[in-house]
Design an enzyme around this catalytic site. Structure first.
Site, PDB file in Angstrom:
ATOM      1  N   LYS A 222       0.783  -1.059   0.084  1.00 57.96           N
ATOM      2  CA  LYS A 222       0.076   0.056   0.124  1.00 57.96           C
ATOM      3  C   LYS A 222       0.923   1.227  -0.096  1.00 57.96           C
ATOM      4  CE  LYS A 222      -3.797  -2.436   2.283  1.00 57.96           C
ATOM      5  NZ  LYS A 222      -4.550  -2.297   3.536  1.00 57.96           N
ATOM      6  N   ARG A 287     -16.058  -7.503   8.868  1.00 58.30           N
ATOM      7  CA  ARG A 287     -16.674  -6.328   8.347  1.00 58.30           C
ATOM      8  C   ARG A 287     -17.849  -6.703   7.493  1.00 58.30           C
ATOM      9  NH1 ARG A 287     -11.724  -4.633   4.076  1.00 58.30           N
ATOM     10  NH2 ARG A 287     -12.201  -5.934   2.341  1.00 58.30           N
ATOM     11  N   ARG A 289     -19.650  -5.287   3.933  1.00 53.79           N
ATOM     12  CA  ARG A 289     -19.228  -4.261   2.677  1.00 53.79           C
ATOM     13  C   ARG A 289     -20.409  -4.357   1.818  1.00 53.79           C
ATOM     14  NH1 ARG A 289     -13.615  -4.067  -0.136  1.00 53.79           N
ATOM     15  NH2 ARG A 289     -13.047  -2.930   1.541  1.00 53.79           N
ATOM     16  N   LYS A 304     -11.183 -11.249   7.647  1.00 55.91           N
ATOM     17  CA  LYS A 304      -9.611 -11.453   7.105  1.00 55.91           C
ATOM     18  C   LYS A 304      -8.917 -11.979   8.182  1.00 55.91           C
ATOM     19  CE  LYS A 304      -9.161  -7.247   3.950  1.00 55.91           C
ATOM     20  NZ  LYS A 304      -8.105  -6.069   3.870  1.00 55.91           N
ATOM     21  N   TYR A 382     -15.041   5.290   0.537  1.00 54.63           N
ATOM     22  CA  TYR A 382     -14.192   5.723  -0.421  1.00 54.63           C
ATOM     23  C   TYR A 382     -14.800   5.398  -1.775  1.00 54.63           C
ATOM     24  CZ  TYR A 382     -12.689   1.009   0.133  1.00 54.63           C
ATOM     25  OH  TYR A 382     -12.688  -0.399   0.404  1.00 54.63           O
ATOM     26  N   ARG A 384     -13.337   3.648  -5.374  1.00 51.48           N
ATOM     27  CA  ARG A 384     -12.301   3.101  -5.981  1.00 51.48           C
ATOM     28  C   ARG A 384     -12.237   3.232  -7.276  1.00 51.48           C
ATOM     29  NH1 ARG A 384     -10.864  -2.507  -3.257  1.00 51.48           N
ATOM     30  NH2 ARG A 384      -9.808  -1.051  -1.991  1.00 51.48           N
ATOM     31  N   LYS A 481      -7.113   0.779   6.779  1.00 52.43           N
ATOM     32  CA  LYS A 481      -8.446   1.591   7.052  1.00 52.43           C
ATOM     33  C   LYS A 481      -9.117   1.592   8.437  1.00 52.43           C
ATOM     34  CE  LYS A 481      -9.049   1.854   1.849  1.00 52.43           C
ATOM     35  NZ  LYS A 481      -8.244   0.604   1.589  1.00 52.43           N
TER      36      LYS A 481
END
Length: 798
Positions: A222, A287, A289, A304, A382, A384, A481
């Site tokens: 990143k 999470r 999403r 994850k 965000y 993308r 993030k």
């Protein structure tokens, strides 16, 4: 660099008469001195700013705004028409290709003399390159002028005392030349580049945004990208990889690029945050999403899992999809995973094995949420832009802009999400101005993720290496993030901070040290106009910095020029050198000797010693005296180390030449390294990679010292017991060897215990030993000299 100098050095020839007249606006703000300057008062007070002066300034800045806005709108129309014209030419060539037969014949069997030639494709590449350069130049023109207006308004309010910023913000909203989004143009250009690059045969495949990916493994690195460089980075990637479009049959809309995630954690302990930050084995992130607007009914539940390298496994992300209406029941345990996948089993559209894996994942996530009390704590939003060949995930690059973190918890006596799994008072309406400041964190940079699936020993594409080694990006390994959002939104509950937090106040822009990027021949013009010598005020506030991130001091003139540079690596040594084999700035930083061998950041185990001692003093007794004794012992040890370092010979680095561009930017002098400390009551966690072989290495070192001590004690025993006759010198020689052996043994035990504890707790310490071996060799030398003197005296030579 002052903004006036930056504006003149960055002028694009086509726009040179349409930039903000920054110097002229500064002149308008200057008033005559009340009294002439003297030696005692070199800068006396100026005359008061009047209403007439304010009207004159406002009229002039309005003219400048009209000029910039008109030029920007005309150029946008021009670029749009050029893209349309190029699109017609490309479609014409594609139509001619489709009409060809299998071996260069048309549908009627005749020879196809109208087939597209290589020259036509090359001409199209030139046209696309020109349009791409136009988009890049326009983005730079807009960004530079927007910065100019912001700085001149700030300077006006500071010097005159008349507040113009709120009023001018309204004028900017009426003529928002800086708000045009070029994503739609980039998507169109990407499609055209893909057709021309592949000579009319673009790669086809499933372009869904991970729709068919349940569990996948990638190597991800990143980077941060400054807003000034976002458009240029997109254009560079676009020339090599097409934009990944979710639905190619649909016109691009802004909401198509929006991605929102809700992160879960225990709001009392923040277990998931700490695990992901420390990168402990098996650390998870959970999470929910969704893609696009809030009315999207498909929600992805993701987990994850971090795996250490020594386990032989790779970190993996697994997910499954479910309907939004079932989320609350699923998280509350009222809807079991079997019921979620019952319909999928009946439809038979997915293999049974895939459904079984997703059902197992759903059970594990539901169990973790219910057992550990995980609640929604943080939202990330965000836009993308993803770049990838369809159905080919070997190289996937994504650029996330307008990154915003929002609180989702119900702590501090405020109800945000309530009993729902997400708050409903916001959607994808960036910048979420309706939220209070304590509920939102707007990240200042874009996030570039380079995801590679390369085989062992295979190098990434050369253009990828050039991009990540360029001045356009700033590497931030392991940036998250979730971690950043949690750390910034919960300042009173989070005490362990990620290592990149001190960098947030540093401008990551760097001077271009090599010719890389979207460039046009002779597009830069240099002005000979010098900056106003009478204007001694910097265009930036004292807290602001200009381009770069390593402080560079020019000691020859006594002036300080802020330049900063952060050093990062990707896939090992990917540093590039400009022509002439001169070292660039990053290599110069690496060539500089470090004054402090310890890390730049204070470790997360460094306590505020004064506070600890003060607290122990109130208690009194042995706890206070023991801590005080440890403090003085540590200070004494540091003084001894400082003295040893002072007498240790160090090489003198040779001067490194710089190129003309660096000289023009005043990048000279000694490069200083700044040491960061965490805020009071906080700790900075520096990631430390620990493998099982590290423990064995520390143990082998201890055994080597132990073996050496045994050899020395054996020598001492031999000298004492097997000599011809005993004497004072023989006792002295044997005693010196015995003392060295005992000291080496004690030293090795202390070092082994110190290193073992540091490895277990993942402390950032100096693991190499620069003192012990040298001291041991010196002591051994003295012992050998004493033994030699004893032997020479015994044989009558002395």
């Amino acid at each position: 660099m002052k903004f006036g100098e930056q504006l003149r050095s960055s002028t694009i020839k086509e726009y040179q008469w349409y930039y903000i007249a920054y110097d002229e606006l500064k002149e308008l703000m200057k008033k005559d001195y009340v009294s002439p300057p003297t030696t005692k008062t070199p800068r006396p007070k100026r005359q008061e700013w009047t209403e007439e002066d304010e009207s004159r300034f406002i009229s002039r800045i309005e003219q400048e705004l009209d000029k910039v806005y008109s030029k920007q709108k005309l150029k946008v129309i021009e670029i749009s028409r050029r893209i349309q014209a190029t699109e017609r030419e490309v479609n014409d060539i594609v139509a001619r290709l489709d009409s060809r037969g299998p071996v260069g014949r048309d549908s009627a069997g005749r020879n196809d003399d109208d087939a597209p030639t290589e020259e036509e494709f090359m001409m199209l590449e030139e046209d696309l390159n020109e349009v791409t350069a136009d988009v890049n130049d326009l983005a730079k023109f807009v960004q530079l002028n927007y910065t100019g207006f912001q700085k001149i308004i700030k300077k006006h309010d500071k010097q005159t005392g008349w507040i113009l910023k709120p009023v001018f913000a309204t004028r900017l909203k009426a003529k928002p030349f800086f708000k045009d989004n070029y994503d739609a143009d980039i998507v169109k250009l990407s499609k055209l580049w893909d057709i021309v690059r592949t000579r009319g045969n673009p790669v086809k495949g499933d372009s869904a945004a991970g729709g068919s990916q349940g569990s996948f493994i990638r190597q991800t690195t990143k980077y941060w990208v400054h807003p000034d460089n976002v458009t240029e980075v997109k254009l560079i990637i676009m020339k090599h990889l097409p934009v990944l479009v979710f639905n190619p049959n649909k016109e691009f809309e802004a909401k198509d690029s929006a991605i929102t995630s809700i992160y879960f954690d225990n709001p009392e302990r923040f277990d998931l945050y700490e695990g992901r930050l420390k990168k402990t084995e098996g650390a998870e992130a959970i999470r929910l999403r969704w893609y696009g607007a809030m009315n999207n009914e498909t929600i992805f539940v993701e987990r994850k899992t971090h795996r250490e390298d020594w386990t032989g496994e790779k970190s993996v992300k697994a997910r499954f999809a479910m309907k939004e209406k079932n989320i609350n029941a699923y998280l509350g345990g009222y809807l079991l995973p079997e019921a979620i996948f019952e319909k999928a089993r009946k439809d038979g559209k997915k293999p049974a094995k895939v459904i079984d894996e997703e059902e197992r994942l759903a059970k594990e996530i539901q169990y973790s949420v219910l057992k550990n009390g995980y609640k929604p704590v943080c939202r990330s939003f965000y836009n993308r832009t993803a770049f990838q060949l369809p159905a080919d995930a070997r190289v996937r690059i994504s650029l996330d802009t307008e990154l915003t973190m929002v609180r989702e918890d119900n702590l501090d006596g405020r109800t945000r999400s309530g009993d729902n799994w997400r708050r409903m008072d916001i959607g994808i309406d960036y910048p979420f101005s309706q939220l209070p400041p304590e509920d939102v964190e707007r990240f200042p940079y874009a996030i570039l993720e380079v995801k590679l699936q390369t085989q062992a020993g295979q190098e990434p594409p050369s253009w990828v290496r050039e991009l990540i080694a360029s001045h356009l990006v700033e590497a931030v390994p392991k940036f998250s993030k979730f971690i950043h959002g949690t750390a910034t939104l919960f300042p009173t509950r989070i005490n362990l901070l990620p290592y990149w937090m001190p960098q947030m106040d540093i401008d990551i822009r760097k001077p271009a040290t090599q010719n890389f990027g979207i460039q046009r021949t002779d597009h830069m013009t240099q002005s000979s106009t010098s900056d106003d010598d009478d204007d001694m005020d910097s265009d930036d506030d004292p807290g602001e910095v200009s381009q770069g991130s390593t402080i560079v001091s020019d000691t020859s003139e006594g002036n300080s020029h802020p330049r900063r540079e952060m050093r990062r690596d990707f896939f090992g040594d990917l540093q590039h050198r400009p022509p002439g084999n001169d070292l660039d700035i990053e290599e110069r930083v690496g060539a500089e000797p470090l004054e402090d061998p310890y890390p730049l950041y204070d470790s997360d185990i460094d306590d505020d010693e004064s506070d600890v001692i003060e607290e122990a003093r109130r208690v009194g007794g042995w706890p206070y005296y023991s801590k005080l004794l440890k403090k003085h012992a540590r200070l004494a040890g540091q003084r001894v180390l400082t003295a040893l370092h002072a007498i240790q010979p160090t090489p003198n680095p040779s001067a490194v030449p710089i190129d003309d561009r660096q000289a023009a930017l005043a990048v000279t002098g000694r490069i200083e390294n700044k040491r960061f400390r965490a805020p009071k009551g906080k700790k900075i966690h520096v990631p430390v990679r620990v493998e099982p072989k590290v423990y064995f290495a520390a143990e082998r070192t201890f055994l080597s010292w132990l073996e050496f001590s045994i050899y020395l004690s054996t020598i001492a025993t031999t000298l004492l017991n097997f000599g011809a006759k005993s004497s004072g010198m023989s006792f002295l020689a044997a005693g010196s060897f015995s003392a060295v052996a005992v000291l080496a043994l004690l030293y090795s035990v202390v070092i082994y215990l110190y290193r073992s504890r540091a490895i277990r707790t993942r402390q950032v310490i100096k693991y190499h030993d620069s003192i012990g071996p040298s001291t041991l060799c010196g002591a051994l030398f003295v012992a050998v000299v004493l033994n030699l003197g004893f032997e020479l005296k015994e044989r009558g030579y002395i």
